[in-house]
Design a protein around this motif. Structure first.
Motif, PDB file in Angstrom:
ATOM      1  N   ALA A 238       0.843  -1.203   0.000  1.00  0.00           N
ATOM      2  CA  ALA A 238       0.000   0.000   0.000  1.00  0.00           C
ATOM      3  C   ALA A 238       0.878   1.252   0.000  1.00  0.00           C
ATOM      4  O   ALA A 238       0.601   2.229  -0.716  1.00  0.00           O
ATOM      5  CB  ALA A 238      -0.923  -0.005   1.211  1.00  0.00           C
ATOM      6  N   ARG A 239       1.960   1.222   0.802  1.00  0.00           N
ATOM      7  CA  ARG A 239       2.844   2.393   0.836  1.00  0.00           C
ATOM      8  C   ARG A 239       3.528   2.590  -0.518  1.00  0.00           C
ATOM      9  O   ARG A 239       3.655   3.718  -1.011  1.00  0.00           O
ATOM     10  CB  ARG A 239       3.900   2.259   1.928  1.00  0.00           C
ATOM     11  CG  ARG A 239       4.728   3.536   2.097  1.00  0.00           C
ATOM     12  CD  ARG A 239       5.705   3.419   3.244  1.00  0.00           C
ATOM     13  NE  ARG A 239       6.312   4.711   3.544  1.00  0.00           N
ATOM     14  CZ  ARG A 239       7.444   5.152   3.020  1.00  0.00           C
ATOM     15  NH1 ARG A 239       8.085   4.429   2.118  1.00  0.00           N
ATOM     16  NH2 ARG A 239       7.934   6.341   3.361  1.00  0.00           N
ATOM     17  N   ALA A 240       3.958   1.498  -1.120  1.00  0.00           N
ATOM     18  CA  ALA A 240       4.616   1.604  -2.438  1.00  0.00           C
ATOM     19  C   ALA A 240       3.665   2.243  -3.448  1.00  0.00           C
ATOM     20  O   ALA A 240       4.050   3.130  -4.226  1.00  0.00           O
ATOM     21  CB  ALA A 240       5.064   0.222  -2.902  1.00  0.00           C
ATOM     22  N   ILE A 241       2.413   1.806  -3.434  1.00  0.00           N
ATOM     23  CA  ILE A 241       1.444   2.354  -4.393  1.00  0.00           C
ATOM     24  C   ILE A 241       1.119   3.809  -4.060  1.00  0.00           C
ATOM     25  O   ILE A 241       0.930   4.638  -4.961  1.00  0.00           O
ATOM     26  CB  ILE A 241       0.178   1.453  -4.425  1.00  0.00           C
ATOM     27  CG1 ILE A 241       0.554   0.106  -5.071  1.00  0.00           C
ATOM     28  CG2 ILE A 241      -0.959   2.118  -5.184  1.00  0.00           C
ATOM     29  CD1 ILE A 241      -0.577  -0.895  -5.172  1.00  0.00           C
ATOM     30  N   ALA A 242       1.104   4.148  -2.773  1.00  0.00           N
ATOM     31  CA  ALA A 242       0.863   5.543  -2.388  1.00  0.00           C
ATOM     32  C   ALA A 242       1.986   6.449  -2.906  1.00  0.00           C
ATOM     33  O   ALA A 242       1.735   7.573  -3.377  1.00  0.00           O
ATOM     34  CB  ALA A 242       0.748   5.655  -0.865  1.00  0.00           C
ATOM     35  N   VAL A 243       3.223   5.970  -2.833  1.00  0.00           N
ATOM     36  CA  VAL A 243       4.361   6.751  -3.336  1.00  0.00           C
ATOM     37  C   VAL A 243       4.226   6.965  -4.846  1.00  0.00           C
ATOM     38  O   VAL A 243       4.375   8.083  -5.362  1.00  0.00           O
ATOM     39  CB  VAL A 243       5.699   6.041  -3.001  1.00  0.00           C
ATOM     40  CG1 VAL A 243       6.866   6.700  -3.735  1.00  0.00           C
ATOM     41  CG2 VAL A 243       5.947   6.038  -1.499  1.00  0.00           C
ATOM     42  N   ILE A 244       3.902   5.894  -5.558  1.00  0.00           N
ATOM     43  CA  ILE A 244       3.754   5.997  -7.017  1.00  0.00           C
ATOM     44  C   ILE A 244       2.585   6.922  -7.350  1.00  0.00           C
ATOM     45  O   ILE A 244       2.663   7.739  -8.287  1.00  0.00           O
ATOM     46  CB  ILE A 244       3.556   4.593  -7.636  1.00  0.00           C
ATOM     47  CG1 ILE A 244       4.783   3.727  -7.368  1.00  0.00           C
ATOM     48  CG2 ILE A 244       3.275   4.675  -9.128  1.00  0.00           C
ATOM     49  CD1 ILE A 244       4.592   2.251  -7.688  1.00  0.00           C
ATOM     50  N   ASP A 245       1.513   6.818  -6.574  1.00  0.00           N
ATOM     51  CA  ASP A 245       0.336   7.677  -6.776  1.00  0.00           C
ATOM     52  C   ASP A 245       0.729   9.145  -6.650  1.00  0.00           C
ATOM     53  O   ASP A 245       0.338   9.986  -7.479  1.00  0.00           O
ATOM     54  CB  ASP A 245      -0.723   7.311  -5.714  1.00  0.00           C
ATOM     55  CG  ASP A 245      -2.014   8.101  -5.855  1.00  0.00           C
ATOM     56  OD1 ASP A 245      -2.627   8.049  -6.934  1.00  0.00           O
ATOM     57  OD2 ASP A 245      -2.405   8.765  -4.876  1.00  0.00           O
ATOM     58  N   ALA A 246       1.533   9.457  -5.648  1.00  0.00           N
ATOM     59  CA  ALA A 246       1.951  10.856  -5.430  1.00  0.00           C
ATOM     60  C   ALA A 246       2.840  11.352  -6.570  1.00  0.00           C
ATOM     61  O   ALA A 246       2.652  12.462  -7.091  1.00  0.00           O
ATOM     62  CB  ALA A 246       2.684  10.971  -4.096  1.00  0.00           C
ATOM     63  N   VAL A 247       3.799  10.525  -6.940  1.00  0.00           N
ATOM     64  CA  VAL A 247       4.748  10.938  -7.990  1.00  0.00           C
ATOM     65  C   VAL A 247       4.025  11.125  -9.328  1.00  0.00           C
ATOM     66  O   VAL A 247       4.263  12.090 -10.051  1.00  0.00           O
ATOM     67  CB  VAL A 247       5.898   9.911  -8.112  1.00  0.00           C
ATOM     68  CG1 VAL A 247       6.766  10.197  -9.321  1.00  0.00           C
ATOM     69  CG2 VAL A 247       6.737   9.915  -6.834  1.00  0.00           C
ATOM     70  N   LEU A 248       3.094  10.208  -9.623  1.00  0.00           N
ATOM     71  CA  LEU A 248       2.346  10.328 -10.879  1.00  0.00           C
ATOM     72  C   LEU A 248       1.419  11.547 -10.848  1.00  0.00           C
ATOM     73  O   LEU A 248       1.346  12.306 -11.825  1.00  0.00           O
ATOM     74  CB  LEU A 248       1.502   9.067 -11.103  1.00  0.00           C
ATOM     75  CG  LEU A 248       2.208   7.868 -11.745  1.00  0.00           C
ATOM     76  CD1 LEU A 248       1.320   6.637 -11.655  1.00  0.00           C
ATOM     77  CD2 LEU A 248       2.559   8.163 -13.196  1.00  0.00           C
ATOM     78  N   ALA A 249       0.732  11.749  -9.715  1.00  0.00           N
ATOM     79  CA  ALA A 249      -0.228  12.852  -9.637  1.00  0.00           C
ATOM     80  C   ALA A 249       0.482  14.195  -9.785  1.00  0.00           C
ATOM     81  O   ALA A 249      -0.035  15.114 -10.425  1.00  0.00           O
ATOM     82  CB  ALA A 249      -0.983  12.792  -8.310  1.00  0.00           C
ATOM     83  N   GLY A 250       1.658  14.320  -9.180  1.00  0.00           N
ATOM     84  CA  GLY A 250       2.408  15.576  -9.268  1.00  0.00           C
ATOM     85  C   GLY A 250       3.337  15.633 -10.471  1.00  0.00           C
ATOM     86  O   GLY A 250       4.020  16.632 -10.670  1.00  0.00           O
ATOM     87  N   GLN A 251       3.364  14.553 -11.254  1.00  0.00           N
ATOM     88  CA  GLN A 251       4.298  14.427 -12.384  1.00  0.00           C
ATOM     89  C   GLN A 251       5.707  14.830 -11.972  1.00  0.00           C
ATOM     90  O   GLN A 251       6.394  15.616 -12.632  1.00  0.00           O
ATOM     91  CB  GLN A 251       3.822  15.250 -13.570  1.00  0.00           C
ATOM     92  CG  GLN A 251       2.522  14.695 -14.163  1.00  0.00           C
ATOM     93  CD  GLN A 251       2.121  15.392 -15.449  1.00  0.00           C
ATOM     94  OE1 GLN A 251       2.970  15.592 -16.313  1.00  0.00           O
ATOM     95  NE2 GLN A 251       0.871  15.764 -15.553  1.00  0.00           N
ATOM     96  N   LEU A 252       6.095  14.298 -10.835  1.00  0.00           N
ATOM     97  CA  LEU A 252       7.434  14.578 -10.310  1.00  0.00           C
ATOM     98  C   LEU A 252       8.470  13.827 -11.158  1.00  0.00           C
ATOM     99  O   LEU A 252       8.125  12.843 -11.846  1.00  0.00           O
ATOM    100  CB  LEU A 252       7.532  14.136  -8.852  1.00  0.00           C
ATOM    101  CG  LEU A 252       6.508  14.763  -7.896  1.00  0.00           C
ATOM    102  CD1 LEU A 252       6.775  14.299  -6.465  1.00  0.00           C
ATOM    103  CD2 LEU A 252       6.536  16.280  -7.970  1.00  0.00           C
ATOM    104  N   PRO A 253       9.728  14.278 -11.111  1.00  0.00           N
ATOM    105  CA  PRO A 253      10.764  13.568 -11.863  1.00  0.00           C
ATOM    106  C   PRO A 253      10.746  12.079 -11.545  1.00  0.00           C
ATOM    107  O   PRO A 253      10.645  11.682 -10.377  1.00  0.00           O
ATOM    108  CB  PRO A 253      12.063  14.225 -11.378  1.00  0.00           C
ATOM    109  CG  PRO A 253      11.642  15.590 -10.946  1.00  0.00           C
ATOM    110  CD  PRO A 253      10.247  15.466 -10.409  1.00  0.00           C
ATOM    111  N   GLY A 254      10.822  11.273 -12.584  1.00  0.00           N
ATOM    112  CA  GLY A 254      10.793   9.828 -12.414  1.00  0.00           C
ATOM    113  C   GLY A 254       9.429   9.222 -12.686  1.00  0.00           C
ATOM    114  O   GLY A 254       9.290   7.994 -12.732  1.00  0.00           O
ATOM    115  N   HIS A 255       8.408  10.086 -12.874  1.00  0.00           N
ATOM    116  CA  HIS A 255       7.067   9.527 -13.043  1.00  0.00           C
ATOM    117  C   HIS A 255       6.957   8.726 -14.342  1.00  0.00           C
ATOM    118  O   HIS A 255       6.132   7.822 -14.455  1.00  0.00           O
ATOM    119  CB  HIS A 255       5.995  10.625 -12.999  1.00  0.00           C
ATOM    120  CG  HIS A 255       5.889  11.435 -14.244  1.00  0.00           C
ATOM    121  ND1 HIS A 255       6.681  12.534 -14.494  1.00  0.00           N
ATOM    122  CD2 HIS A 255       5.092  11.299 -15.321  1.00  0.00           C
ATOM    123  CE1 HIS A 255       6.355  13.029 -15.680  1.00  0.00           C
ATOM    124  NE2 HIS A 255       5.398  12.318 -16.199  1.00  0.00           N
TER     125      HIS A 255
END
Lengths: 375, 163
Positions: B102-119
């Protein structure tokens, strides 16, 4: 007479655990441990039964419980409930919509032309109950090729994931009462005891977790004549219910996972409308985790029977909420039956003492009576 | 502050990300999240936790809500800060008992939503999840399509159909 400690109890109990394990692994070098995946998939109906009776949709843990309990469904459901009692409850879930189930089977015995059509899906309904001896020595190669061959031979059809409910069509024709959304909150049988009378939501929750055989036996009594439901299956559906939860950041509903469920609606005898409207059919509803059609049908029949019992008073055991709901739980009833195996030395000693006293008094009275006759 | 960016064309919507990621092998999701955690500062807003939730349904006979049983649930919520100070929040609620997933998916969710570097690295993982779900859908449709009943073969007249 008091309780007494004995020397070898602890060692005997440890020995019994080892004995159980020895029998589970008795094949020795010739055997191989069952994988949880094999149990979950190849014994999928057994797994379905355990997730439903355990009240926790966790097929992998249900498979583990089946392995650990060597196929005893009552013990496996018990283990699953014990596991759930160790876990915290994290959130209150919004009401899920079963019309969104991704179906793998849907049939109706009320109409042949149901909206969307009838799909038999995986079922033994039309199978001859003859032993398939080829399975006795099935090779791994043959086993692995079946599913891929099935996919290669499938007809090309673009079907929807979801289908309209048959009840909606009956409602549109005015044959059923309109569906009211009741504001009353659902009864949580995991937190509150059943104190009668109980709301219908308590009955539905209890029957959804009930032991299949117990539920079927009481429903069967109604079918055979101790009741008058006379059901027709409006729809029986098996499929995966997407569980939608609000995203903690956006609030938008997102799919958190899916749950395999069986759902059944039966149409029963029609009744006059309480508000002087035209008579309409009455309904019974059944649903449970996993693929378990007999349980869903039995539950739907009992739901209809209990509705009558709650409204008019029971005329038969299957219409009596207290009789039905207090006797269908597998873990409860198994626990009561099993407790008779526990030592009852003190109570039985007391029974023996009383019997001996009664026998002695009876002998004395016989002797006295005989002496009186002689005198 | 948390920003919401327009998503690249063809990218699945946020509501589908958890389902797509759950369809992937867990090790690939965890590996992606590990790489993103090395790249950004990740703060837990809600500690990853696993537990249960009561499934709530409404019966279709009388419209009454009831609980057929419980489901496992893993939850996590994180705030991800990129090197340039951009913040993005992500969360996951899964019918699963693996809090770390769940934490791993939450991290990916945040990075994708903010289109942070690495998304961009998450896009093939989402595509792999999509492919697995398509395969699953095809299997389920095959169960239906091969067993669809053709009642028109049962009779040619209405009298026959009534039997």
């Amino acid at each position: 007479m008091g309780y007494v400690a004995i020397k070898g109890g602890g060692r005997a109990i440890e020995g019994s655990h080892a004995a159980v394990e020895a029998l589970r692994t008795a094949e020795g070098d010739a055997g191989a441990p069952l994988s949880l995946s094999a149990i979950e998939h190849q014994l999928r109906l057994l797994t379905s039964r355990v997730v439903s009776e355990g009240g926790l949709y966790h097929p992998r843990l249900a498979a583990l419980a089946i392995k650990q309990m060597q196929g005893d469904t009552l013990e496996a459901a018990f283990a699953l409930r014990a596991y759930r009692s160790t876990k915290p409850r994290l959130l209150e879930m919004p009401v899920q919509d079963t019309s969104k189930m991704r179906l793998i089977r849907r049939i109706s015995s009320a109409f042949k032309d149901i909206p969307g059509g009838q799909m038999l899906g995986p079922t033994y309904d039309y199978a001859l109950r003859l032993m398939r001896l080829d399975l006795a020595d099935e090779s791994p190669e043959a086993f692995r090729s079946v599913a891929s061959r099935f996919m290669q031979q499938r007809p090309g059809a673009d079907l929807p994931d979801t289908f309209p409910k048959v009840l909606d069509a009956l409602r549109a024709d005015g044959l059923l009462p309109p569906l009211a959304t009741r504001a009353q909150d659902a009864f949580d049988i995991t937190r509150e005891p059943l104190v009668f009378p109980v709301p219908r939501s308590a009955a539905l929750a209890t029957m959804a977790r009930a032991e299949t055989g117990s539920l079927l036996a009481i429903a069967y009594s109604n079918m055979r004549g101790y009741g008058d439901v006379h059901p027709t299956i409006a729809e029986l559906r098996v499929g995966y219910l997407p569980v939608m939860l609000p995203h903690p950041v956006t609030g938008e509903l997102i799919e958190a996972g899916e749950v395999l469920m069986t759902e059944c609606e039966v149409v029963a005898m029609y009744e006059s409308d309480d508000n002087d409207g035209p008579p309409v059919f009455t309904l019974g509803y059944g649903a449970c985790f996993g693929h378990n059609e007999v349980k869903a049908i039995a539950m739907a029949i009992l739901d209809r029977a209990l509705q009558k019992g709650m409204r008019d008073g029971p005329s038969n055991p299957s219409e009596d909420p207290e009789f039905v709901l207090l006797h269908v739980d597998g873990v409860d009833s198994m626990g009561f039956a099993s407790h008779y195996k526990m030592p009852h030395y003190v109570t039985f000693q007391s029974d023996m003492d009383r019997l001996r006293t009664t026998q002695s008094k009876a002998t004395q009275s016989t002797v006295t009576a005989t002496q009186g006759v002689k005198a | 502050m948390t920003l919401t960016y327009p998503m690249p064309e063809g990218m699945p919507v946020r509501a589908q990300w958890p389902r797509l990621l759950l369809a992937c092998p867990p090790e690939s999701v965890r590996a992606l999240a590990r790489r993103l955690c090395e790249q950004h500062a990740v703060q837990d807003i809600q500690l990853p936790q696993s537990g249960l939730a009561l499934l709530k349904l409404r019966d279709s006979a009388q419209g009454e809500a009831y609980y057929p049983g419980e489901v496992p649930l893993a939850v996590a919520r994180v705030r991800v800060t990129s090197a340039d100070g951009t913040l993005s929040e992500g969360a996951a609620q899964l019918l699963d008992d693996r809090a770390s997933l769940a934490r791993a998916i939450a991290v990916i969710d945040a990075v994708l939503a903010g289109q942070l570097p690495g998304h961009e690295a998450a896009l093939p993982v989402l595509a792999a999840g999509q492919a697995r779900l398509s395969e699953q859908k095809a299997q389920r449709q095959a169960l239906l399509a091969t067993t669809r009943v053709d009642f028109s073969l049962l009779g040619t007249t209405e009298e026959d159909d009534d039997e």
